[in-house]
Scaffold this motif. Sequence first.
Motif, mmCIF file in Angstrom:
data_model
loop_
_atom_site.group_PDB
_atom_site.id
_atom_site.type_symbol
_atom_site.label_atom_id
_atom_site.label_comp_id
_atom_site.label_asym_id
_atom_site.label_seq_id
_atom_site.Cartn_x
_atom_site.Cartn_y
_atom_site.Cartn_z
ATOM 1 N N UNK A 37 53.376 40.647 26.058
ATOM 2 C CA UNK A 37 52.363 39.580 26.440
ATOM 3 C C UNK A 37 52.293 39.467 28.024
ATOM 4 N N UNK A 38 53.631 39.500 28.684
ATOM 5 C CA UNK A 38 53.498 39.433 30.028
ATOM 6 C C UNK A 38 53.061 40.527 30.906
ATOM 7 N N UNK A 39 53.153 41.584 30.428
ATOM 8 C CA UNK A 39 52.518 42.856 31.042
ATOM 9 C C UNK A 39 50.989 42.597 30.819
ATOM 10 N N UNK A 40 50.734 42.224 29.970
ATOM 11 C CA UNK A 40 48.919 42.228 29.445
ATOM 12 C C UNK A 40 48.213 41.058 30.550
ATOM 13 N N UNK A 41 49.436 39.771 30.472
ATOM 14 C CA UNK A 41 48.907 38.753 31.364
ATOM 15 C C UNK A 41 48.893 39.210 32.785
ATOM 16 N N UNK A 42 49.829 39.881 33.398
ATOM 17 C CA UNK A 42 49.824 40.353 34.921
ATOM 18 C C UNK A 42 48.874 41.336 35.034
ATOM 19 N N UNK A 43 48.493 42.228 33.944
ATOM 20 C CA UNK A 43 47.282 43.120 34.394
ATOM 21 C C UNK A 43 46.021 42.194 34.332
ATOM 22 N N UNK A 44 45.745 41.237 33.605
ATOM 23 C CA UNK A 44 44.638 40.667 33.695
ATOM 24 C C UNK A 44 44.475 39.623 34.872
ATOM 25 N N UNK A 45 45.679 39.242 35.208
ATOM 26 C CA UNK A 45 45.691 38.247 36.381
ATOM 27 C C UNK A 45 45.237 39.042 37.772
ATOM 28 N N UNK A 46 46.039 40.282 37.832
ATOM 29 C CA UNK A 46 45.809 40.954 39.064
ATOM 30 C C UNK A 46 44.491 41.379 39.031
ATOM 31 N N UNK A 47 43.967 41.738 37.877
ATOM 32 C CA UNK A 47 42.406 42.405 37.967
ATOM 33 C C UNK A 47 41.772 41.537 38.385
ATOM 34 N N UNK A 48 41.914 40.123 37.679
ATOM 35 C CA UNK A 48 41.108 39.220 38.212
ATOM 36 C C UNK A 48 41.104 38.616 39.815
ATOM 37 N N UNK A 49 42.356 38.890 40.311
ATOM 38 C CA UNK A 49 42.532 38.422 41.637
ATOM 39 C C UNK A 49 41.901 39.801 42.554
ATOM 40 N N UNK A 50 42.067 40.893 41.988
ATOM 41 C CA UNK A 50 41.520 41.920 42.644
ATOM 42 C C UNK A 50 40.065 41.935 42.691
ATOM 43 N N UNK A 51 39.393 41.688 41.797
ATOM 44 C CA UNK A 51 37.837 41.444 42.023
ATOM 45 C C UNK A 51 37.346 40.203 42.614
ATOM 46 N N UNK A 52 38.120 39.201 42.697
ATOM 47 C CA UNK A 52 37.807 37.890 43.263
ATOM 48 C C UNK A 52 37.999 37.807 44.818
ATOM 49 N N UNK A 53 39.331 38.083 45.145
ATOM 50 C CA UNK A 53 39.757 37.784 46.665
ATOM 51 C C UNK A 53 40.494 39.124 47.145
ATOM 52 N N UNK A 54 40.126 40.289 46.641
ATOM 53 C CA UNK A 54 40.562 41.570 47.136
ATOM 54 C C UNK A 54 42.179 41.876 46.964
ATOM 55 N N UNK A 55 42.706 40.979 46.023
ATOM 56 C CA UNK A 55 44.285 41.005 45.703
ATOM 57 C C UNK A 55 44.919 40.734 46.794
ATOM 58 N N UNK A 56 44.652 39.705 47.535
ATOM 59 C CA UNK A 56 45.604 39.142 48.596
ATOM 60 C C UNK A 56 46.923 38.431 47.833
ATOM 61 N N UNK A 57 47.906 39.088 48.018
ATOM 62 C CA UNK A 57 49.001 38.676 47.158
ATOM 63 C C UNK A 57 50.086 37.858 48.042
ATOM 64 N N UNK A 58 49.806 36.841 48.633
ATOM 65 C CA UNK A 58 50.652 36.210 49.580
ATOM 66 C C UNK A 58 51.511 35.300 48.881
ATOM 67 N N UNK A 59 52.443 34.760 49.621
ATOM 68 C CA UNK A 59 53.422 33.723 48.647
ATOM 69 C C UNK A 59 52.543 32.288 48.162
ATOM 70 N N UNK A 60 51.598 32.200 49.189
ATOM 71 C CA UNK A 60 50.927 30.935 48.647
ATOM 72 C C UNK A 60 49.845 31.244 47.502
#
Length: 130
Positions: A49-72
């Motif tokens: 479940x957590x692997x699938x959730x991480x993939x979904x959230x990362x894909x969402x962030x990739x398409x919406x904000x180009x996957x800026x993964x800052x601490x914020x």
Amino acid sequence: MPLNLNMQFNLLMYSLIAGFITGVLFDIYRGIRGLNSIKVLTVIEDILFWILTALIVFTFLLYTNYAFLTPYVYIFIIISLLIYLRVFSNDFYSIEQLIAKKINKTIRIIFKNIIYPIKIIFSKVIDKSK
């Protein structure tokens, strides 16, 4: 290079939405999983479940904000997840359980209505063969 204010606001909003998506996925998973007595199976389900959730959230962030993964981003995902779990989770979970019960009842009724004529036909065929 610093990001402009509009990009920072979008980053904040999409991080909050990602946290809510995580919360909804968790409630759906909680409804599907139920109560398992086999601990090994529960651990495997949780990991998947957590692997699938991480993939979904990362894909969402990739398409919406180009996957800026800052601490914020992580902080706001956690904050919105905690808000979701405190405020909305119980209501969403009870609605989910109600919908699941209604769907289950509808499927059982349809199945029994389909099987009933077949039972009658077979009972008449078996009675005539004796």
